[in-house]
Design an enzyme around this catalytic site. Structure first.
Site, PDB file in Angstrom:
ATOM      1  NE  ARG A   1       8.882  41.762  50.592  1.00  0.00           N
ATOM      2  CZ  ARG A   1       8.884  42.958  50.778  1.00  0.00           C
ATOM      3  NH1 ARG A   1       7.805  43.883  50.401  1.00  0.00           N
ATOM      4  NH2 ARG A   1       9.581  43.687  51.801  1.00  0.00           N
ATOM      5  NE  ARG A  35       0.792  49.899  50.170  1.00  0.00           N
ATOM      6  CZ  ARG A  35       1.467  48.905  49.380  1.00  0.00           C
ATOM      7  NH1 ARG A  35       2.423  49.483  48.436  1.00  0.00           N
ATOM      8  NH2 ARG A  35       0.951  48.067  49.160  1.00  0.00           N
ATOM      9  CE  LYS A  75       7.436  47.383  42.360  1.00  0.00           C
ATOM     10  NZ  LYS A  75       6.840  45.968  42.234  1.00  0.00           N
TER      11      LYS A  75
HETATM   12  P1  ATP Z   1       3.512  45.826  43.192  1.00  0.00           P
HETATM   13  O1  ATP Z   1       2.147  45.219  42.494  1.00  0.00           O
HETATM   14  O2  ATP Z   1       3.739  47.058  42.552  1.00  0.00           O
HETATM   15  O3  ATP Z   1       4.389  45.003  43.305  1.00  0.00           O
HETATM   16  P2  ATP Z   1       2.809  45.574  45.853  1.00  0.00           P
HETATM   17  O4  ATP Z   1       1.599  46.008  46.625  1.00  0.00           O
HETATM   18  O5  ATP Z   1       2.755  44.077  45.795  1.00  0.00           O
HETATM   19  O6  ATP Z   1       3.140  46.333  44.452  1.00  0.00           O
HETATM   20  P3  ATP Z   1       4.875  47.286  46.858  1.00  0.00           P
HETATM   21  O7  ATP Z   1       5.294  47.283  48.138  1.00  0.00           O
HETATM   22  O8  ATP Z   1       3.949  48.408  46.473  1.00  0.00           O
HETATM   23  O9  ATP Z   1       4.077  45.802  46.880  1.00  0.00           O
HETATM   24  O10 ATP Z   1       5.970  47.104  45.921  1.00  0.00           O
HETATM   25  C1  ATP Z   1       7.050  46.331  46.334  1.00  0.00           C
HETATM   26  C2  ATP Z   1       7.282  45.152  45.800  1.00  0.00           C
HETATM   27  O11 ATP Z   1       7.875  44.931  44.710  1.00  0.00           O
HETATM   28  C3  ATP Z   1       7.530  43.942  46.833  1.00  0.00           C
HETATM   29  O12 ATP Z   1       6.532  43.295  47.940  1.00  0.00           O
HETATM   30  C4  ATP Z   1       8.247  42.985  46.144  1.00  0.00           C
HETATM   31  O13 ATP Z   1       7.439  41.934  45.586  1.00  0.00           O
HETATM   32  C5  ATP Z   1       8.810  43.591  44.715  1.00  0.00           C
HETATM   33  N1  ATP Z   1      10.124  43.823  44.707  1.00  0.00           N
HETATM   34  C6  ATP Z   1      10.750  43.550  43.476  1.00  0.00           C
HETATM   35  N2  ATP Z   1      12.086  43.990  43.504  1.00  0.00           N
HETATM   36  C7  ATP Z   1      12.243  44.515  44.690  1.00  0.00           C
HETATM   37  C8  ATP Z   1      13.344  45.198  45.518  1.00  0.00           C
HETATM   38  N3  ATP Z   1      14.487  45.223  44.844  1.00  0.00           N
HETATM   39  N4  ATP Z   1      13.000  45.596  46.634  1.00  0.00           N
HETATM   40  C9  ATP Z   1      11.818  45.694  47.176  1.00  0.00           C
HETATM   41  N5  ATP Z   1      10.658  44.923  46.816  1.00  0.00           N
HETATM   42  C10 ATP Z   1      10.905  44.463  45.387  1.00  0.00           C
END
Ligand code: ATP
Length: 593
Positions: free
Chosen positions: A264, A427, A259
């Site tokens: 993103r 989600r 991660k």
């Molecule tokens: P967080 O603050 O934990 O990143 P979030 O609410 O932004 O959470 P989530 O869907 O919970 O988003 O966590 C996935 C996020 O992690 C994605 O939106 C992306 O930005 C990031 N990410 C990093 N590496 C990866 C990966 N290998 N696959 C998918 N998402 C990833």
């Protein structure tokens, strides 16, 4: 029932009155019912306009249109439309803090003295706002003010209130996209078909288009809304679980990926052009010219939609850096060249949603990953997210530690089952993230011993890029590695390094140094430097306190920086000890959600 042919054009007052009622309820059902009533009367074009306006805009978010109307311009336009002095209007604004109310009160006062104006149609308001928006805040200030004043001149007080609030970006109706979808579904399709409406929105991120299509052709029209490069897809998100055993229980054998801790992006390549969008559908191509450049090469010749995480990389050491290093790039226009040069951004790709005419969103994840790997040419600035497929707990734990010590913030586990499609906008449990409380914030600096060095790249080619740093373990008399230090040195420090270190150079690793890393140069433990880090983490690579906190793991300083001092007053034996590191780690362990 969708639109069958039509009556007279809708007046903007109908929308403004609905907004008044929406403003006085907090209930999602009531809001949807009010909008539904409007949609039932609307032509397809009007349905589109109602939808965008209710979202406070005249286009989908990814078009990046802004009205660019500042408070000052709005006050001037209200003054011109009502012939009331601007000073007084400004006083009113200071008193109530809402330009919409200022406009509406001013229009009521004006009403008593002026002749009745022509009623405003929804289409006229929409088109005028569109003209203001496409000018992108540019164009002659006088012309823009005049355009607003003309609209206000023909407005009733309640219409003026919502026109002005829209223009200054403060509509704030509290109507979420999901409520608009509810209203559209109620107006045009059956209850069972609501999810199809949402699915269409998830692939095109354009509710106005969905509204227009439904009003024109009903549910069958939605088939025309397809994944296509240039139109951002609403991103798939993760659920979370507190541990690897839970994840493996839930998903069985699955893919685990680092991660990455960055931004993103969804990259759209079409006809040789490349655009980058964030999770919020904001286009950020201009802020990341380096990523646009490297991805254009990597995707050359393909129409594709791929996703990945952008992470800044230390150009001298190749290490990942915290995203804050480049977060200032967003929204920034000046000095971008320097920022791009100093903090290049790499992208780690993890998904492929479209490729050369084929929609991959309904294809299982392993096939999407295969398509990604076989299409993209990895290279400068473009890599694939580190990944393994496993159902073995120990292997998964090791992979997690590797991610953390390489600068990641945990792992994302992804289902590889036949149903593992890309669920746009959702989600769900097909992706599960795991960020554990194995990070502990550092509030103090540590004094570390230089035991090795790595050859520099980029500006540091021919010199040292990063130093291998160790703590001392007094109970064994050994030096245990704890981090790779490459940041925080200014040019003067860098120039000093050879002088400082070369006298201690060895042909091979000093016998007292425990290291799993192979350095390019080795030193006898002698030089001590003050180092500040962001966190302490478990690490499969470093040997500090190995096996003490967890089998197979040591401790590492994450995001280390030279704090500016070479501790010439300290000998290697006086460096921070293993026990001190363990204590710091335990004392500052923080819970990460
Ligand atoms: P967080 O603050 O934990 O990143 P979030 O609410 O932004 O959470 P989530 O869907 O919970 O988003 O966590 C996935 C996020 O992690 C994605 O939106 C992306 O930005 C990031 N990410 C990093 N590496 C990866 C990966 N290998 N696959 C998918 N998402 C990833």
């Amino acid at each position: 029932m969708y639109y069958l042919g039509n009556p007279s054009p809708m007046d903007y007052s109908e929308l403004a009155c609905a907004y008044e009622s929406i403003g006085s309820t907090a209930k999602r059902l009531e809001m949807a019912a009010l909008l539904e009533a409007l949609f039932r009367k609307a032509t397809p074009d009007e349905a589109r306009m109602i939808t965008y306006l209710t979202q406070g805009s005249v286009a989908p978010d990814f078009k990046g249109l802004e009205f660019g109307v500042a408070e000052k311009m709005a006050l001037r336009a209200i003054g011109e439309a009502t012939r009331l002095p601007e000073d007084g209007l400004l006083e009113d604004y200071k008193r109530n803090g809402d330009l919409g109310v200022v406009a509406s009160e001013a229009m009521s006062r004006k009403r008593q003295t002026s002749l009745y104006a022509t009623p405003l149609t929804l289409a006229r308001v929409f088109e005028s706002l569109q003209r203001l928006a496409s000018a992108g805040g540019g164009g002659s200030q006088d012309l823009r003010t005049k355009l607003i004043a003309e609209l206000l001149h023909d407005s009733s007080p309640v219409e003026a209130k919502y026109i002005v609030r829209t223009l200054v970006g403060k509509l704030r109706l509290g109507v979420a996209a999901m409520s608009i979808i509810d209203a559209l579904a109620q107006a045009y399709v059956t209850k069972e078909q609501r999810d199809e409406v949402e699915a269409a929105y998830n692939v095109c991120s354009d509710l106005g288009l969905v509204a227009f299509t439904l009003a024109k052709d009903g549910i069958s029209g939605l088939a025309s809304i397809r994944v296509s490069p240039g139109t951002p897809i609403r991103v798939m998100l993760c659920e979370r679980l507190p541990g690897i055993p839970d994840i493996l229980k839930k998903l069985g054998k699955c893919a685990l990926e680092y991660k990455y801790d960055g931004l993103r992006i969804q990259a759209h390549s079409s006809g040789g052009k490349l655009a980058l969008y964030t999770r919020q559908m904001e286009e950020v191509s201009a802020q990341f010219p380096d990523v646009v450049g490297s991805l254009s090469i990597a995707l050359k010749g393909h129409d594709a939609i791929v996703e990945g995480e952008c992470v800044p990389v230390d150009q001298d050491t190749g290490d990942l850096l915290p995203f804050q290093t480049v977060s200032h790039r967003r929204g920034r226009k000046y000095g971008l060249d320097a920022a791009v040069k100093d903090f290049p951004v790499h992208v780690f790709l993890f998904d492929c949603l479209y490729l050369d005419g084929k929609d991959f969103t309904s294809v299982p994840f392993p096939e999407r990953r295969k398509a990604l790997m076989s299409t993209v040419r990895g290279g400068d600035g473009v890599a694939f997210a580190q990944s393994i497929v496993t159902d073995d707990e120990a292997e998964a734990e090791r992979f997690f530690d590797q991610s953390i010590s390489s600068g990641g913030e945990g792992i994302v586990a992804k289902s590889i089952a036949p149903e593992s499609v890309y669920r746009a906008g959702a989600r769900g449990w097909l992706w599960i993230k795991y960020k554990r409380d194995y990070r502990s914030e550092m509030i103090d600096t540590v004094d570390l011993v230089v035991v090795g060095a790595f050859a520099g790249r980029g500006r540091r080619a021919g010199s040292y890029g990063a130093l291998l740093m160790a703590v001392r373990n007094p109970s064994t008399g050994r030096y245990e590695t704890v981090t790779k230090l490459g940041s925080g040195f200014d040019d003067a420090n860098l120039a000093e390094l050879p002088k400082l270190l070369d006298g201690h150079k060895l042909k091979s690793r000093d016998k007292s140094v425990d290291s799993q890393m192979k350095a390019d140069a080795w030193f006898e433990p002698a030089v001590v430097m003050e180092v500040v880090g962001a966190e302490l983490t478990l690490s499969p690579v470093h040997t500090c306190a190995r096996d003490r906190l967890r089998k197979g793991s040591g401790l590492a300083v994450r995001f280390p920086r030279f704090a500016g001092n070479v501790r010439s007053d300290k000998k290697a034996e006086d460096a921070t000890t293993t026990d001190e590191m363990v204590e710091m780690y335990r004392a500052q362990l923080k819970k990460i959600e």
